[in-house]
Design an enzyme around this catalytic site. Sequence first.
Site, short mmCIF file in Angstrom:
data_model
loop_
_atom_site.label_atom_id
_atom_site.label_comp_id
_atom_site.label_asym_id
_atom_site.label_seq_id
_atom_site.Cartn_x
_atom_site.Cartn_y
_atom_site.Cartn_z
N LYS A 84 0.84 -1.20 0.00
CA LYS A 84 0.00 0.00 0.00
C LYS A 84 0.87 1.25 0.00
O LYS A 84 1.86 1.33 0.74
CB LYS A 84 -0.92 -0.03 1.22
CG LYS A 84 -1.92 1.12 1.31
CD LYS A 84 -2.81 0.94 2.52
CE LYS A 84 -3.87 2.02 2.64
NZ LYS A 84 -4.77 1.80 3.78
N SER A 157 -9.40 1.57 3.05
CA SER A 157 -8.59 2.36 2.14
C SER A 157 -7.51 1.55 1.41
O SER A 157 -6.83 2.09 0.54
CB SER A 157 -7.91 3.48 2.94
OG SER A 157 -7.05 2.95 3.94
N SER A 181 -9.82 -0.76 7.22
CA SER A 181 -9.27 -0.62 5.88
C SER A 181 -8.47 -1.80 5.37
O SER A 181 -7.97 -1.78 4.25
CB SER A 181 -8.40 0.64 5.81
OG SER A 181 -9.18 1.79 5.93
#
Length: 468
Positions: A84, A157, A181
């Site tokens: 990420k 996210s 997330s």
Amino acid sequence: MAMNPKELAHAEIAEIAPLIKSKEISPVELVDLSLSRIAELDSTINAFIHVFEDEARATARAQEQEITSGAYRGPLHGIPIGIKDIYENGPTTCGSKTLDGYVAAEDCFSVKKLKEAGAIVVGKTGTYEFAYGPPTLETHFPPTRNGWNTNFECGGSSSGTAGAIAAGLTYAGMGSCTGGSIRWPAQCCGHVGLKHTYGRVSRRGVYPLSQSLDHVGPLARTVQDAAYMLQGCAGFDPLDPGSADVAVPDFSAKIGRDIKGMRFGVMRDLYEDSASPAVIRAFDAALRQIEKLGAQTIDVPCISLEQLLAFAFPLMWADAGAIHVRNLRTRAADYGRHTKLYLLWGLCMSNAAYQDGLRVRAQVRDQLLDHLTSKVDVLILPTVGFQTPRVLEQTPGLEFLHGEAFPFYTPIFNHTGLPAIQVPCGFDDDHMPIGLQIAGKPFDEQTIVQAAYAYEQEAGWYKQRPDI
């Protein structure tokens, strides 16, 4: 085991690792496949912000020589993964225009550990801006689209990591979880997200959203693969104030043990009034399968969704606002509209309200720990109460996080720090994935992995893959 390229791209780490060890498959072959699929599909999926083609190929060649010489490191050795883009690891944008061009001087702690375990980072995956502002067609970076249906998003996210795994671009990856997330995007994409106990994995070098709530951890296709990933990144870091100095066990140790007699505490008060009919149907069917395996399901009292949302997101956004207050004063125009809206909302929270939220959070943690020490072995409920949303064209309002349209059940385990794992449990009428989460005692990831694996194998949803 002969697999065609598509089968190999969607295979599990648990299937591939023995073939790498026996030299039937090479890390070079896997990285070539991953990079070719990224080149072919990512213009549609938008899972990656940066691709490390040259670095990944060079690492794969070096690892091929290591394995040929007998220096096999373990199940992550030679496995392509995504990271990420809030992790310090080469170019790091946090999904925001404000960090365009920033390149980290060194890898963050958890990425270093994964590389030491042999994982090959093929790129940085998309994220909601700074891990909170949802992407739309008007944001700086485009939304990651869902391999099950590209009209739908991947949740967030950790959207890019989830989307990359679902589309067969990588085999696993790292996300972060402050209010859900890791688990929500794993649900949206039909695989596993594992949020460890607070402090189990170092957050050093990962851009913060909330210092008291942030967790960094893995998404993967199966429970076993997620356990491998957690094994690779867990460990004490004396330079992270939130890191816990506890031993790292074998997270796979209880995989394959039956769950006969295990007590599952159903947190019905939190979800029953807000979950969609499709979510309720899938979850109730999952409870019946768990009972079929010999486990007990027992309703346990807990707070309602309204009570959870009264403190969960306000505390989170207050913490985020404090982190970004200087940039908001000097570079507000470079933030996406939705991100700026949530940050400003957080800055409006009074100290008295913040302290009230902390007191309630402690009470909720005490209640759940009491259940886990005296009544049940694990807790279970749907991951979220709504179905995977379509890609948004414009910025949503505050209703996105107020719960009117998007009832999240994930934040309760961030605010209490308990480990929780998301597992697929069916599909809705649009054939988009639905999931459940299982939580347990602090630093007892082994038991939630055991329970999740038993259900996963019985239900078999993990065997379904999107046709992309």
